[in-house]
Write an enzyme that holds these catalytic residues in place. Structure first.
Site, PDB file in Angstrom:
ATOM      1  N   HIS A  97       0.835  -1.210   0.000  1.00 53.31           N
ATOM      2  CA  HIS A  97       0.000   0.000   0.000  1.00 53.31           C
ATOM      3  C   HIS A  97       0.862   1.249   0.000  1.00 53.31           C
ATOM      4  O   HIS A  97       1.938   1.282   0.581  1.00 53.31           O
ATOM      5  CB  HIS A  97      -0.951   0.021   1.192  1.00 53.31           C
ATOM      6  CG  HIS A  97      -0.291  -0.161   2.521  1.00 53.31           C
ATOM      7  ND1 HIS A  97       0.079  -1.407   2.992  1.00 53.31           N
ATOM      8  CD2 HIS A  97       0.088   0.718   3.464  1.00 53.31           C
ATOM      9  CE1 HIS A  97       0.645  -1.275   4.172  1.00 53.31           C
ATOM     10  NE2 HIS A  97       0.668   0.010   4.496  1.00 53.31           N
TER      11      HIS A  97
ATOM     12  N   HIS B 219       0.673   5.184   1.096  1.00 53.50           N
ATOM     13  CA  HIS B 219      -0.073   6.195   1.851  1.00 53.50           C
ATOM     14  C   HIS B 219      -0.041   7.520   1.092  1.00 53.50           C
ATOM     15  O   HIS B 219       1.021   7.941   0.615  1.00 53.50           O
ATOM     16  CB  HIS B 219       0.599   6.463   3.206  1.00 53.50           C
ATOM     17  CG  HIS B 219       0.607   5.329   4.162  1.00 53.50           C
ATOM     18  ND1 HIS B 219      -0.269   5.245   5.221  1.00 53.50           N
ATOM     19  CD2 HIS B 219       1.406   4.233   4.269  1.00 53.50           C
ATOM     20  CE1 HIS B 219      -0.018   4.154   5.931  1.00 53.50           C
ATOM     21  NE2 HIS B 219       1.010   3.518   5.383  1.00 53.50           N
TER      22      HIS B 219
HETATM   23  P1  AMP Z   1       1.725   0.507   7.387  1.00 50.34           P
HETATM   24  O1  AMP Z   1       2.195   0.778   8.795  1.00 50.34           O
HETATM   25  O2  AMP Z   1       2.433   1.301   6.356  1.00 50.34           O
HETATM   26  O3  AMP Z   1       1.707  -0.999   7.096  1.00 50.34           O
HETATM   27  O4  AMP Z   1       0.232   1.041   7.353  1.00 50.34           O
HETATM   28  C1  AMP Z   1      -0.890   0.270   7.623  1.00 50.34           C
HETATM   29  C2  AMP Z   1      -2.038   1.218   7.718  1.00 50.34           C
HETATM   30  O5  AMP Z   1      -3.247   0.500   7.567  1.00 50.34           O
HETATM   31  C3  AMP Z   1      -2.140   1.977   9.047  1.00 50.34           C
HETATM   32  O6  AMP Z   1      -1.997   3.370   8.808  1.00 50.34           O
HETATM   33  C4  AMP Z   1      -3.537   1.604   9.553  1.00 50.34           C
HETATM   34  O7  AMP Z   1      -4.201   2.709  10.138  1.00 50.34           O
HETATM   35  C5  AMP Z   1      -4.236   1.153   8.294  1.00 50.34           C
HETATM   36  N1  AMP Z   1      -5.321   0.219   8.503  1.00 50.34           N
HETATM   37  C6  AMP Z   1      -5.288  -0.932   9.207  1.00 50.34           C
HETATM   38  N2  AMP Z   1      -6.491  -1.542   9.160  1.00 50.34           N
HETATM   39  C7  AMP Z   1      -7.297  -0.757   8.406  1.00 50.34           C
HETATM   40  C8  AMP Z   1      -8.658  -0.840   7.979  1.00 50.34           C
HETATM   41  N3  AMP Z   1      -9.447  -1.861   8.333  1.00 50.34           N
HETATM   42  N4  AMP Z   1      -9.152   0.151   7.218  1.00 50.34           N
HETATM   43  C9  AMP Z   1      -8.374   1.187   6.865  1.00 50.34           C
HETATM   44  N5  AMP Z   1      -7.082   1.316   7.207  1.00 50.34           N
HETATM   45  C10 AMP Z   1      -6.553   0.363   7.976  1.00 50.34           C
END
Ligand code: AMP
Ligand code: ZN
Length: 136
Positions: A99, A101
């Site tokens: 993903h 951001h």
């Molecule tokens: P990372 O630390 O780059 O792996 O980011 C993972 C992101 O996913 C975090 O910013 C979380 O807030 C987000 N996240 C986790 N679960 C969900 C969800 N169900 N819906 C939307 N965002 C999510």
């Protein structure tokens, strides 16, 4: 992939605030909203990180990033926007489905500060560049 929260989002098995979708890509609001409009762009196919992404996936993913960035800009007129992609636990990745951001920035004080704390100065930058280029 089973037990992947983002695959479940793509499949509609768990809810998300969808921002954009096409054949290859899905974008939705990050539940944590580091700033207003904080969005995640993901491939629909389960790939863990940048190393698993194939070259033909990169274009569609970044085209979607561009579209969503423009949409956030139009929507909220932030003064800036960070693109961030963590690959691997060491780099801060917590969800192991690739993903990117998109974090709109409204002030230098909001969001996160993409500042590397350690100063590894006095490196031979041309040598480092050459080492990387040798592998292209
Ligand atoms: P990372 O630390 O780059 O792996 O980011 C993972 C992101 O996913 C975090 O910013 C979380 O807030 C987000 N996240 C986790 N679960 C969900 C969800 N169900 N819906 C939307 N965002 C999510
Ligand atoms: Zn997945």
């Amino acid at each position: 992939m089973e037990n992947c929260i983002f695959c479940k989002i793509v499949n509609g098995d768990i809810p998300s605030a969808k921002v954009y979708e096409d054949e290859n890509v899905y974008a939705f609001l990050d539940i944590s909203q580091v700033t207003k409009g904080h969005t995640l762009v993901i491939p629909k196919a389960h790939k863990e990180n940048i190393f698993e992404i194939t070259a033909d996936m990169a274009g569609p993913i970044f085209e979607a990033v561009k579209k969503v960035a423009d949409a956030i800009q139009s929507a909220y007129s932030p003064k800036g926007l960070n693109l961030l992609n963590n690959n691997g636990e060491t780099a801060g990745q917590t969800v192991f489905h690739y993903h990117i951001h998109l974090i709109p920035r409204y002030s230098t004080e909001d969001g996160f500060h993409p500042v590397f704390k350690e100063n590894n100065g006095n490196q031979d930058l041309p040598a480092i560049a050459a080492s990387i280029k040798a592998h292209l």
